[in-house]
Structure formats: C-alpha cells, structure tokens
Design an enzyme around this catalytic site. Structure first.
Site, PDB file in Angstrom:
ATOM      1  N   ASP A 141      48.054  30.294  33.591  1.00 57.88           N
ATOM      2  CA  ASP A 141      47.360  31.592  33.492  1.00 57.88           C
ATOM      3  C   ASP A 141      47.809  32.689  34.130  1.00 57.88           C
ATOM      4  OD1 ASP A 141      43.778  32.684  33.497  1.00 57.88           O
ATOM      5  OD2 ASP A 141      45.530  33.198  31.881  1.00 57.88           O
ATOM      6  N   LYS A 144      53.011  35.791  32.071  1.00 56.45           N
ATOM      7  CA  LYS A 144      53.340  34.918  30.895  1.00 56.45           C
ATOM      8  C   LYS A 144      54.794  34.797  30.696  1.00 56.45           C
ATOM      9  CE  LYS A 144      49.197  35.470  30.603  1.00 56.45           C
ATOM     10  NZ  LYS A 144      48.292  34.633  31.422  1.00 56.45           N
ATOM     11  N   ASP A 169      47.021  29.455  28.754  1.00 57.70           N
ATOM     12  CA  ASP A 169      46.031  30.264  28.363  1.00 57.70           C
ATOM     13  C   ASP A 169      47.016  31.473  27.666  1.00 57.70           C
ATOM     14  OD1 ASP A 169      43.800  33.178  29.638  1.00 57.70           O
ATOM     15  OD2 ASP A 169      43.958  32.019  27.576  1.00 57.70           O
ATOM     16  N   ASN A 170      46.495  32.212  26.578  1.00 62.03           N
ATOM     17  CA  ASN A 170      47.368  33.322  26.302  1.00 62.03           C
ATOM     18  C   ASN A 170      48.692  33.126  25.446  1.00 62.03           C
ATOM     19  OD1 ASN A 170      46.305  34.303  29.409  1.00 62.03           O
ATOM     20  ND2 ASN A 170      45.177  35.196  27.544  1.00 62.03           N
ATOM     21  N   GLU A 199      39.508  37.039  25.297  1.00 63.98           N
ATOM     22  CA  GLU A 199      38.512  37.134  26.109  1.00 63.98           C
ATOM     23  C   GLU A 199      37.791  38.192  25.910  1.00 63.98           C
ATOM     24  OE1 GLU A 199      41.275  36.016  27.554  1.00 63.98           O
ATOM     25  OE2 GLU A 199      41.860  37.259  29.283  1.00 63.98           O
TER      26      GLU A 199
HETATM   27  C1  LIG Z   1      54.953  34.151  39.061  1.00 62.97           C
HETATM   28  N1  LIG Z   1      54.243  33.521  39.940  1.00 62.97           N
HETATM   29  C2  LIG Z   1      52.888  33.550  40.267  1.00 62.97           C
HETATM   30  N2  LIG Z   1      52.280  32.931  41.293  1.00 62.97           N
HETATM   31  C3  LIG Z   1      51.220  32.995  41.713  1.00 62.97           C
HETATM   32  N3  LIG Z   1      50.074  34.031  41.360  1.00 62.97           N
HETATM   33  C4  LIG Z   1      50.755  34.751  40.103  1.00 62.97           C
HETATM   34  C5  LIG Z   1      51.803  34.637  39.632  1.00 62.97           C
HETATM   35  N4  LIG Z   1      52.192  35.601  38.595  1.00 62.97           N
HETATM   36  C6  LIG Z   1      50.792  36.222  38.537  1.00 62.97           C
HETATM   37  N5  LIG Z   1      50.046  35.726  39.499  1.00 62.97           N
HETATM   38  C7  LIG Z   1      48.919  36.249  39.894  1.00 62.97           C
HETATM   39  O1  LIG Z   1      48.085  35.744  38.566  1.00 62.97           O
HETATM   40  C8  LIG Z   1      47.364  36.961  38.001  1.00 62.97           C
HETATM   41  C9  LIG Z   1      48.001  37.396  36.847  1.00 62.97           C
HETATM   42  C10 LIG Z   1      47.526  36.840  35.479  1.00 62.97           C
HETATM   43  C11 LIG Z   1      48.226  37.265  34.337  1.00 62.97           C
HETATM   44  N6  LIG Z   1      47.544  37.384  32.933  1.00 62.97           N
HETATM   45  C12 LIG Z   1      47.476  38.294  32.394  1.00 62.97           C
HETATM   46  O2  LIG Z   1      48.765  38.963  32.391  1.00 62.97           O
HETATM   47  C13 LIG Z   1      46.708  38.149  31.142  1.00 62.97           C
HETATM   48  C14 LIG Z   1      46.641  39.404  30.318  1.00 62.97           C
HETATM   49  C15 LIG Z   1      45.803  39.386  29.135  1.00 62.97           C
HETATM   50  C16 LIG Z   1      45.844  40.590  28.575  1.00 62.97           C
HETATM   51  C17 LIG Z   1      45.433  40.678  27.154  1.00 62.97           C
HETATM   52  C18 LIG Z   1      45.763  41.630  26.249  1.00 62.97           C
HETATM   53  C19 LIG Z   1      45.481  43.051  27.030  1.00 62.97           C
HETATM   54  F1  LIG Z   1      45.350  44.125  26.019  1.00 62.97           F
HETATM   55  C20 LIG Z   1      45.813  43.237  28.379  1.00 62.97           C
HETATM   56  C21 LIG Z   1      45.810  41.881  29.159  1.00 62.97           C
HETATM   57  C22 LIG Z   1      44.840  38.436  28.899  1.00 62.97           C
HETATM   58  C23 LIG Z   1      44.891  37.187  30.061  1.00 62.97           C
HETATM   59  O3  LIG Z   1      43.938  36.192  29.732  1.00 62.97           O
HETATM   60  C24 LIG Z   1      45.708  37.163  30.879  1.00 62.97           C
HETATM   61  O4  LIG Z   1      45.700  36.156  31.489  1.00 62.97           O
HETATM   62  C25 LIG Z   1      47.263  37.722  39.072  1.00 62.97           C
HETATM   63  O5  LIG Z   1      46.314  37.445  39.771  1.00 62.97           O
HETATM   64  C26 LIG Z   1      48.652  37.734  39.779  1.00 62.97           C
HETATM   65  O6  LIG Z   1      48.421  38.089  41.039  1.00 62.97           O
HETATM   66 MG   LIG Z   2      44.622  34.334  30.670  1.00 61.18          MG
END
Ligand SMILES: CNc1ncnc2c1ncn2[C@@H]1O[C@H](/C=C/CNC(=O)c2cc(-c3ccc(F)cc3)cc(O)c2O)[C@@H](O)[C@H]1O
Ligand SMILES: [Mg+2]
Length: 214
Positions: A141, A144, A169-170, A199
């Site tokens: 999650d 992406k 997810d997603n 969500e």
């Molecule tokens: C790349 N390796 C990584 N290692 C450890 N942590 C990581 C990470 N990448 C991202 N993260 C962390 O995960 C989280 C990021 C999650 C990315 N999720 C999304 O982009 C997302 C985005 C949407 C979304 C959907 C529609 C919209 F209009 C706007 C957003 C819905 C979701 O359910 C999502 O999960 C942050 O806390 C980030 O700091």
């Molecule tokens: Mg998600």
C-alpha cells in the site's frame, strides 16, 4: 506552524477512540475521513476485504509496505495470533511517529514493529535484521510504481514460499498497471481481483490478491 493531516487524525483518535480498543480506533479514523478530512487509509470497505484475507491466511509472518498512519496496521494486527511476527515499513519519519501513537492507542504496540526506512533498502535486510525466512502475507500500500520492483525484490531475496499471499491496494485507483500485468501473466502467481471502491468515495478501486506458486 499548521498541523499536518496525520497529526489531526491522531488527535481525533486520541479524542474519540477508547484506549486499548482497536475497533474504536478504526471507527474513529473512518469517521474522521468521512466527516472531516479524506485520507488515504485503506478504509472500511477494502478494509473488510483485507480482514477476510488475513483471517483466511492466518499468517505467522506479515509484512506491510507503507504504514502511513497505521490504520491498516491496526486492522491487521488485531487479527493476528499471538507470536505472529508483523513488520511494517514507512520511510516518512513524521508518519512513523503518528503511526506508532495510533497503534499504541489501539494497544497493539507489542504485535507489530514499525521500521523507519525505504522498502528497497529494508526488504534485503529482512532475513539478517529480523530473522525472517519467508513472509506468509504481504500487504502492498506504498507508492504504486514501487509495487512491481518490490515484488521482484521479494523473489530475488527468497522471501516468498509456495503459498505466500500478496494483497495489493489501489490496483485501479491510483492504479498499478505494470504490477497487475506482471502478477496476472506470470506463471508463478495465481491472481484474483476484488472489486471495491476508493476509500470513503464511490469511485472504482479494488485489491489484487496474488498467491506465489513457488
Ligand atoms: C518506496 N518504498 C517505500 N518504503 C516505505 N514507505 C513508503 C515507500 N513508499 C511510500 N511509502 C510511505 O507509504 C505511504 C504512501 C502511500 C501511497 N499511497 C497512495 O498514494 C494512495 C493514494 C490514493 C489516492 C487515490 C485517489 C486520489 F485522488 C488520491 C490518492 C489512495 C490510496 O489508498 C493510496 O494508498 C506514505 O506514508 C509514504 O511515506
Ligand atoms: Mg491505499
């Protein structure tokens, strides 16, 4: 300076949820996201799919990529049997701080280890640092465009066994097209799509469950 959305979510949990009660923490976050501010938690509809897959797998080792505020971390941890090893990875230190407090409010801090860092750096360290041989269940999650490189990293590091379950997810919104193409066309995975909605909205989204065949 102005608070962040994760900080406001934490305040809502501390104000509205009962300490030690995971269900009330989940409800408080869902209420906050429905009535105050949308946030990218897996949410209640997709959260129920997550719950059912975790319950079905009954894993001994679990990895979550992208803790964010800990909503799905709480959903998963509340279902695990005693002695299960659960690790969640988050590279934003501010999110780590919020997530640890939300997980603690649910009373689940002893069930999960929140590790600060990037999946790309940490996945290769799972065996040596955390004594993991393979993961029974993985929840993706995070960013992406990192789903595909990270599943390949799991294979390279020998962290999957016959029957390991990955839930992403997603896969529709925002979408993970390269990941979907890979797991749906690779002979090494048996994949199934669970239709749902983004969500807290009526927009289409869904989760992909992929079983590693060895
Ligand atoms: C790349 N390796 C990584 N290692 C450890 N942590 C990581 C990470 N990448 C991202 N993260 C962390 O995960 C989280 C990021 C999650 C990315 N999720 C999304 O982009 C997302 C985005 C949407 C979304 C959907 C529609 C919209 F209009 C706007 C957003 C819905 C979701 O359910 C999502 O999960 C942050 O806390 C980030 O700091
Ligand atoms: Mg998600």
């Amino acid at each position: 300076t102005r608070s962040t959305r994760p900080q406001r979510m934490l305040k809502a949990v501390q104000k509205n949820a009962t300490k030690g009660n995971p269900e009330s923490v989940i409800s408080a976050i869902d209420y906050f996201c429905k009535h105050s501010e949308w946030a990218m938690n897996v949410g209640d509809e997709k959260g129920s799919i997550l719950d059912s897959v975790v319950t079905e797998v009954n894993p001994s080792t679990v990895l979550e990529l992208g803790t964010y505020c800990g909503y799905s971390t709480v959903r998963i941890a509340r279902l695990l049997s005693p002695g299960t090893k659960f690790i969640t990875l988050e590279f934003n230190p501010a999110n780590v701080t919020v997530a640890r407090q939300i997980i603690a409010h649910a009373g689940l801090q002893d069930k999960v280890t929140v590790v600060e860092g990037s999946s790309g750096d940490l996945i290769p360290q799972m065996k040596e640092r955390f004594g993991i041989t393979t993961f029974d269940f993985i929840f993706l999650d995070h960013w992406k465009d990192r789903y595909l490189p990270d599943i390949k990293l799991f294979e390279e590091c020998g962290l999957l066994r016959k029957g390991s379950v990955l839930l992403a997810d997603n896969v529709i919104c925002p979408g993970a097209p390269e990941y979907l193409e890979y797991v749906r066309n690779s002979p090494r995975y048996e994949s199934r799509y669970y239709p749902a909605h983004l969500e807290y909205t009526t927009l289409e989204d869904g989760m992909e469950k992929s079983v590693f065949l060895g």
